[in-house]
Design an enzyme around this catalytic site. Structure first.
Site, short mmCIF file in Angstrom:
data_model
loop_
_atom_site.label_atom_id
_atom_site.label_comp_id
_atom_site.label_asym_id
_atom_site.label_seq_id
_atom_site.Cartn_x
_atom_site.Cartn_y
_atom_site.Cartn_z
N GLY A 99 -37.40 37.35 -26.80
CA GLY A 99 -37.94 36.23 -26.03
C GLY A 99 -37.18 34.98 -26.44
CB THR A 100 -33.69 33.98 -25.93
OG1 THR A 100 -33.64 34.26 -24.53
CG2 THR A 100 -33.12 35.14 -26.71
CG ASN A 101 -37.51 31.23 -22.21
OD1 ASN A 101 -36.29 31.26 -22.08
ND2 ASN A 101 -38.35 31.40 -21.21
CG ASP A 102 -41.87 31.08 -26.77
OD1 ASP A 102 -41.61 30.15 -25.97
OD2 ASP A 102 -42.96 31.65 -26.80
NE ARG B 40 -43.59 35.66 -16.63
CZ ARG B 40 -42.44 35.09 -16.25
NH1 ARG B 40 -41.86 34.20 -17.02
NH2 ARG B 40 -41.88 35.40 -15.11
CG MET C 274 3.64 9.11 -13.53
SD MET C 274 5.40 9.05 -13.85
CE MET C 274 5.92 10.53 -13.01
NE ARG D 103 -3.73 23.57 -3.71
CZ ARG D 103 -3.89 22.25 -3.78
NH1 ARG D 103 -3.76 21.63 -4.94
NH2 ARG D 103 -4.17 21.56 -2.71
CD GLU E 189 -42.53 35.57 -27.95
OE1 GLU E 189 -42.17 34.84 -27.02
OE2 GLU E 189 -43.56 36.26 -27.89
NE ARG F 271 -45.83 37.49 -22.23
CZ ARG F 271 -45.19 36.34 -22.03
NH1 ARG F 271 -44.09 36.07 -22.70
NH2 ARG F 271 -45.63 35.48 -21.14
NE ARG G 169 5.01 16.57 -6.09
CZ ARG G 169 5.90 16.64 -5.09
NH1 ARG G 169 7.12 17.09 -5.33
NH2 ARG G 169 5.55 16.24 -3.88
#
Lengths: 929, 929
Positions: free
Chosen positions: B811-814, B607, B123, B385, B790, B663, B112
């Site tokens: 604000g990591t989306n924008d 929001r 293989m 395992r 942002e 906000r 193996r």
């Protein structure tokens, strides 16, 4: 060769141990031109004139230091100041042979403020100080005119009451109380002009003024001349801390601790008889720059009489007098009666004046604007300053002064402000007669044009074909309107800012354009607009002034100047100094030709999508977009290939020998699709596709934020066959032209790269297409491939991106949009208060935001060159034509800027200025070491 | 306390002077678990098992170094290798009392491959090496089954031909030639299963295989066992450089120079008689985590028989057998006949197996998945395992193992991958029966829900009121749909990516959501959709799987697990390790309650605009927007005030004791305006304004790129009265609650700041409104004011902005949208190929782009804290719920993340992992010194 400053005055270090008062008069002055900080602009200039022998009424300047001391001491004058003033006053008395406060030949004084920088909002002037009931008599006797004496006195009372005592309008009125009394008297006497009042009237007026002052200020008008003087000086100093002055300084960024000087000077009079006169002149013609005295004077008059326009002033020179007579069809007798020149009337004074004018011009190294008075045959210069002029004149004067060895080329090049060149490049509204605009928008692209109003592009095109001149009026424009814009004389939009679609396209074409006219309401259905309260229908004529944003009803005359030999010389000198290259943004052979004519050194941005809209090709583009699969796209692209190749053949040929940077397709595909039902129907019929299908596709392709959508190189990733076709068209055109012996240098630019892998993939697409195309000609061809840096992420990873790029072009339009999160198409609606409230100093789409966008630009340059030190980097946003932004580009070490063809001269000159200022900074740094 | 790795194996340094072959067997092994690099995963694990006394068939591992040497020598084996193999082979022969190639008791071997990392594309296995025509006889005799021997031989021939000789399909077929022959024979014999072939058939098959090999490979099948062995080993090594293996390594970033080991091991057989068996087991129940052996076995069988499903396997334990009997209603006799357990059938082997299972679990410190064979009463372990398990099981096992003192809490916390927790939090499709999805979209928000299809929000609301369950299907959603989303069980959209409006809102609400289903066509008019080739009308039922993006026709059963006590314990341990705070994004009391339940430590993003859409208040909002002047706006705002205050009273009360970051209004006002003619008409009637006027206003407010338009704090600059009203509502609510003794901590957050002056101006507006509001209660109230970072420009000038901010929220989306120039609403259309082609590793809206957006985040943090070292900084984009992004947040030193309520547990666990990994890194660094 020692450098001269723009005023031509060499600088020396300041003297130690400053006195509070600086005397000037009779060829001797304590101060100098470079002591503006201490003496203010006016004081330093008076001293300088005296110093070089110009006859100036004597006087003295109380320094800015004193002003600061007085302010610090809450209005108290410092010890020793009165002794110094007394001493200097005595000198003035000696020189004028008069006594301050004397009833015989009384000395009269003026007091004027004068800060380091010109500053409206401060107390300006009090004239005739020293007059009182007693000296009045002396003046009447000396002048032999009691009326003259009362006139002087009433002016003193009014000015003193107004600016020294601060007596404002009464009872909620608007006029000053003195004007009110004067007006009432004129009404009572049934006259219109001050001059129609007789001695008795003026005497009564003086009494009324005295009474008013006593009543309002609680004490009578000070009869003691010395008290008058100190009060006036105190008022000058106080005015530095006045609300208006403070707010002006805040606005202009002038430090509050500069202080102002006070200038005390002997009065002179041009209205004491026929041996007296007063006048103004320019040392060269301010309209053309032609050498020779240019100005006018009045005999027995004072300055105000010239302004009042009651008497027609006479020309200074005989030549001017003759020209006047010729143009008015006067006989020699008529000329001598109506327009006798100073040269003839007072030849001695004229010669002296001419000599002084030459001396001043040479001394200051620039054309001067001079005020003079002739008092009983004696010429006195009251003021000299750099004369305002048209740009054409500025260019000619600068070139001539170099030829006359008065200034060097460097100084000449710095004499003309780059944006002013626009005046020379576009026709201008003729402002010789007063005009009333019906509305105003943003001045998006300069020029002055008239034409019939139309409300859609097809009508504009039809009009153009029929030879009619057209103004295209739209709410806003889109790429669909491109033909209409091209066919129109000018563009007017209700929406959009200085970098909206209409503005950018119009500037690119050098078309006059006014945008963001909030007042404009369009009714497309009725083919009408409402503007300035009027209804204007299709076919009516309006005139746009793209330099001011004004809109006029009907046709308004315009003027246009030819660019002369001097302009060529001037620009050549400028080119000699600059380090930055200047290219143009152009996509038609016509634009390219304009750009070359204006000195562009290549095309920095050739937007291929503009070509997609022309003529019938839009149909093929739509066929490509609507194709259901790549086969369909390939078929449409095969039809576009020869057309694009034709475009490139033409543009590369017209730019032979110069680089042409061709940007592959950038805008979202839906921009090419039809929008209205009518358009959709037309396409549907033309292509044999159902309107429903097209509408669905248009709907499906609609994007929430197209600016951040499926565009730029993302199109190339989705449809590499489009970029391959465009590359093939470029390379085939280049090879065919080279065969003809035309030297061509096209470069391929990939837009909107956000990740190095995009460029890696698309560079392979381009290189393969180029190799394949060349193979068909049995050749090899390798084309430089670069990218736009127009997203913050691209700037941040410029080092990775540079590994796949032969060059960078900074797309600062989009970089500004993304860095600031600001859509340029939408910003007009809310950006205005941002600029007026000082959140942004400038519209960031007009002048690059150095702190924010600028940091990203620096980062892109630094990181890009960190892996490829020789990387060529240009800038091709709208900022490429903005002088401030060009300075920035020079500073960060870009290789070139690319701008609208019509802005190329501006960019060349701005680049020269930037390089000279940089040299200057370096020199200063070197000296500082 | 010394740390244990996740496998519980302590590491030692590698031995010097490496040999080419490592033996294992009978309690002695040359290798160890930590020698994966040299022995591969499989080899190291076999050695480790032997070393701790687990019975494993003996064998040896030829090292990865040999592989590399063979590759370098173009296939040549290094000198001395055959001697080493021979020596080790001899040991295997001694231990098994068999001879390789002997006709009596022949030793059969398996070969193996086994690299450091699991690697499909290489293989894998050749079994039964050592068989030939001669040894075949010996095996037949020994096993007393010629059929068994032929069966072994034909398997060897097929595997050898396939993987060693590489004999692929013939004549353009798809099947391997060996399968082809086998299939033909079964057809000829009229049987379906291999097992139905008899000894004669198999003998014929062997002959056909031998002929095929001779014909295709040009030489007969090697009869020499040693040659077979070397060829198989060579093939293993060659397969490392096979095309599939190379492309797999490229994809996974596995270095090409690792090489593979080859494991040679004695064959064992579980099918030599009734004292033989084969089976698999988990050491704990992989579904629940319950302690106890869980698995199945077959007497007289080999591994493949379990998979083939011809015979029903039996349970391992008596308890499981009894449970089986109970659930199937079996008598004790029936149980013993159908489901006799290994515990009863082979009690000795069972006890041994149980002991080994315990030992392995303890040794590896985790639940094991074990394969075993019993050959003539002797238990042999073929593989162990880490066992796969459900998340609920993972949590229980981790907690139990700590209680059993097998692992520490730290290891336990690291055992569960954060995203897997979603499985526990949402209902799941019951996959116990096979299901066929009709279409697939993007799995935007997990869960599994069924409901009637509706195509608009009002119908969804009406259905909800009528108690019906609904799936809202839209092309895409807009804020107008908010009520509809709230009222529906799930959302399905044709457009939009993982962070489209629908996705974000749905995740926020914990609603199941599938977006960007490209296959979906909606006909709103006909109230129909086309999906997976079917027409589905309003009212028909579909089921969504938000974890996979699948859509099913009709109602599909779902399952849901309760969060048990173990979950609470586990999360408490996790909380003990993390440094990052975890807040939630929520704007309703219900969301806030969910967030608290899941352990949120506050609201990081409330929001306020979501509140504007609810119920009738949208009418007031529209009244405000449509107001012609500030007076009109003020009147409408006065009506909104008590409503907003009500919102804040509720939300602040439900988050008592915790911070709530509110906000102020962010989206463009036109988002609140009606869109369709019908909506416009309704508003027009309701407000007494002409529809024409409203339409004009809507048209005038339309924006080209709303994302970059008149929104965020730009609204506050234009209409400060809106922000003042919102502030007043917050402060009044806070004061009233404090009076009641409720501890509240609201904070005001200003969105989309691009310039420090915006914040300076709006901070003043907020502070003044707060002071005024407090005055009405005779109090003072000071509220923290912070800002979103942002925009790229805000990150770059964070030092300036920080001077006016009490806190930052990233604000990591924008920020992602602007930094990458990528509209999240539009990206779905073109981003997919970006991820599949590896331009982006992940969807940058799901997992933060560390290099680009991440640099801006670091810049914001560094510059913000450079002026305010104690500045609180959080992150409230969608990334706040993504484990990778949370690691990043931990790394750059943020104070907290804020995410959807349903993601709070994920964020807590991810934050714990991040902290532990960081500690680990620091420890390693310290050690390296």
């Amino acid at each position: 060769m020692p450098r001269k400053t723009s005023k031509g005055v060499s600088k020396r270090s300041q003297p130690r141990g400053r006195r509070p008062v600086y005397f000037f008069g009779d060829g001797r002055a304590d101060g100098r031109a470079d002591q503006r900080a201490l003496l203010g602009g006016k004081g330093a200039n008076l001293a300088e004139m005296v110093r070089i022998g110009v006859p100036v009424p004597p006087g003295f300047t109380i320094t800015t230091e004193v002003c600061k001391a007085v302010s610090a001491a809450k209005g108290e004058f410092p010890a020793g100041l009165d002794a110094a003033v007394e001493k200097n006053l005595a000198k003035v008395e000696r020189l004028t042979d008069r006594r301050f406060g004397s009833t015989k030949r009384p000395l009269l004084l003026s007091v004027r403020s004068g800060a380091r920088a010109s500053m409206p909002g401060m107390m300006d002037t009090v004239l005739n100080l020293g007059l009182n009931r007693a000296t009045l008599e002396g003046l009447a006797e000396e002048s032999n005119s009691p009326r003259f004496a009362y006139d002087c006195y009433r002016r003193l009372l009014a000015m003193f009451g107004d600016v020294v005592l601060g007596l404002g309008p009464e009872d909620g009125g608007e006029l000053s109380p003195f004007e009110q009394i004067l007006g009432d008297m004129k009404t009572a006497r049934g006259v219109a002009l001050d001059t129609e009042l007789d001695e008795g009237d003026l005497a009564k007026l003086c009494k009324s003024y005295e009474d008013l002052i006593a009543r309002r200020s609680g004490r009578p008008f000070p009869q003691d001349p010395v008290e008058q003087l100190w009060m006036a000086v105190g008022a000058v100093f106080r005015s530095w801390d006045g609300a208006r002055a403070i707010s002006y300084r805040k606005m202009q960024g002038i430090p509050h601790d500069w202080g102002t000087a006070a200038n005390v000077q002997a009065m002179v009079f041009g209205n004491l008889g026929d041996d007296c006169a007063t006048g103004v002149l320019f040392t060269r013609d301010p309209r053309t720059g032609e050498k020779g005295l240019y100005g006018e004077f009045l005999v027995n008059a004072q300055g105000e009489d010239v302004v009042a326009g009651i008497r027609t002033p006479q020309p200074i020179t005989l030549a001017a007098s003759r020209r006047h007579a010729e143009s008015h069809g006067l006989t020699e007798a008529g000329r001598r009666s109506d327009a006798l020149s100073l040269e003839e009337a007072m030849p001695r004074c004229y010669r002296e004046l001419r000599a002084i004018a030459r001396r001043l011009e040479k001394h200051y190294g620039d054309m001067q604007d001079i005020e003079f008075t002739i008092e009983r045959g004696r010429l006195l210069i009251l003021q000299t300053r750099t004369g305002k002029r048209t740009v054409a004149a500025a260019v000619k004067i600068a070139v001539d002064l170099v030829k006359e060895k008065v200034i060097d080329r460097e100084a000449a090049v710095l004499r003309v402000q780059p944006p002013d060149l626009l005046q020379m490049l576009h026709p201008q509204i003729d402002r010789s007669t007063p005009l009333k605009a019906i509305a105003k928008g943003l001045p998006a692209s300069p020029g002055a044009v008239s034409g019939e109003v139309v409300f859609d592009a097809p009508t504009a095109v039809a009009n153009a074909e029929a030879g009619q001149k057209t103004i295209l009026v739209r709410v806003e424009t889109s790429p669909e309107d491109i033909d209409g814009i091209h066919s129109s004389q000018g563009i007017l939009t209700a929406r959009g800012g200085m970098t909206s679609h209409a503005a950018v396209v119009a500037r690119g074409m050098g078309k006059c354009c006014v945008v963001g006219c909030g007042d404009l309401e369009i009714d497309y259905e009725r083919q009408q607009m409402k503007l300035g309260g009027r209804k204007i229908s299709r076919g009516e004529v309006v005139t746009l002034d793209g330099s001011t944003g004004e809109i006029f009803l009907g046709r308004v005359p315009t003027t246009r100047r030819e660019l002369g030999k001097d302009f060529g010389t001037f620009m050549r000198w400028a080119d000699g100094f600059r380090r930055l290259g200047v290219r143009a943004n152009a996509e038609t052979p016509h634009d390219a030709a304009v750009a070359r004519h204006f000195g562009a050194e290549g095309i920095g941005l050739c937007r291929t999508e503009h070509m997609f809209f022309e003529g019938d090709r839009i149909d093929i583009v739509r066929e490509m977009i609507l194709a259901p699969d790549q086969d369909g796209r390939d078929r449409a692209l095969a039809k576009l290939l020869p057309i694009q190749k034709g475009d490139f053949l033409a543009i590369l040929r017209s730019m032979a020998g110069l680089p042409v940077t061709i940007r592959l397709l950038d805008p979202p595909l839906h921009e090419f699709l039809p929008n209205t039902d009518k358009e959709i129907k037309a396409v549907s019929v033309g292509m044999g596709v159902s309107a429903r299908h097209i509408r669905q596709l248009v709907e499906a392709m609609r994007e929430a934020n197209p600016m951040l959508g499926h565009r730029g190189c993302r199109l190339g990733i989705s449809f590499p066959e489009i970029y391959a076709m465009q590359t093939r068209a470029v390379v085939e055109a280049a090879i065919e032209l080279r065969r003809e012996g035309v030297r061509v240098a096209p470069e391929i630019m990939i837009p909107l790269v956000s990740h190095e892998k995009e460029l890696e993939i698309l560079r392979n697409v381009v290189e393969k297409a180029a190799t394949d195309a060349a193979k068909r000609y049995g050749r090899k061809y390798s084309i430089p491939v670069g990218t736009m840096i127009e997203l913050p992420c691209a700037a941040l990873t410029a080092d990775e991106i540079a590994q796949h790029a032969d060059f960078f072009s900074l797309g600062t339009n989009d970089l500004t949009q993304t860095a600031l999160g600001l859509s340029r198409d939408d910003a007009a609606r809310f950006l205005f208060p941002y600029v007026t409230r000082g959140i942004y100093q400038h519209d960031p789409f007009v002048s690059i935001d150095r702190k924010r966008v600028g940091e990203l630009v620096r980062t892109a340059v630094d990181r890009g060159r960190s892996v490829k030190p020789e990387l060529s980097i240009g800038l091709c946003g709208e900022h490429g034509g903005d002088p401030d932004s060009i300075h920035f580009c020079n500073e960060v070490g870009l290789d070139y800027v690319s701008c609208s063809p019509f802005r190329v001269p501006i960019a060349r000159l701005a680049a020269a200025h930037a390089a000279l200022r940089e040299d200057d900074r370096k020199t200063r740094k070197r000296k500082a070491r």
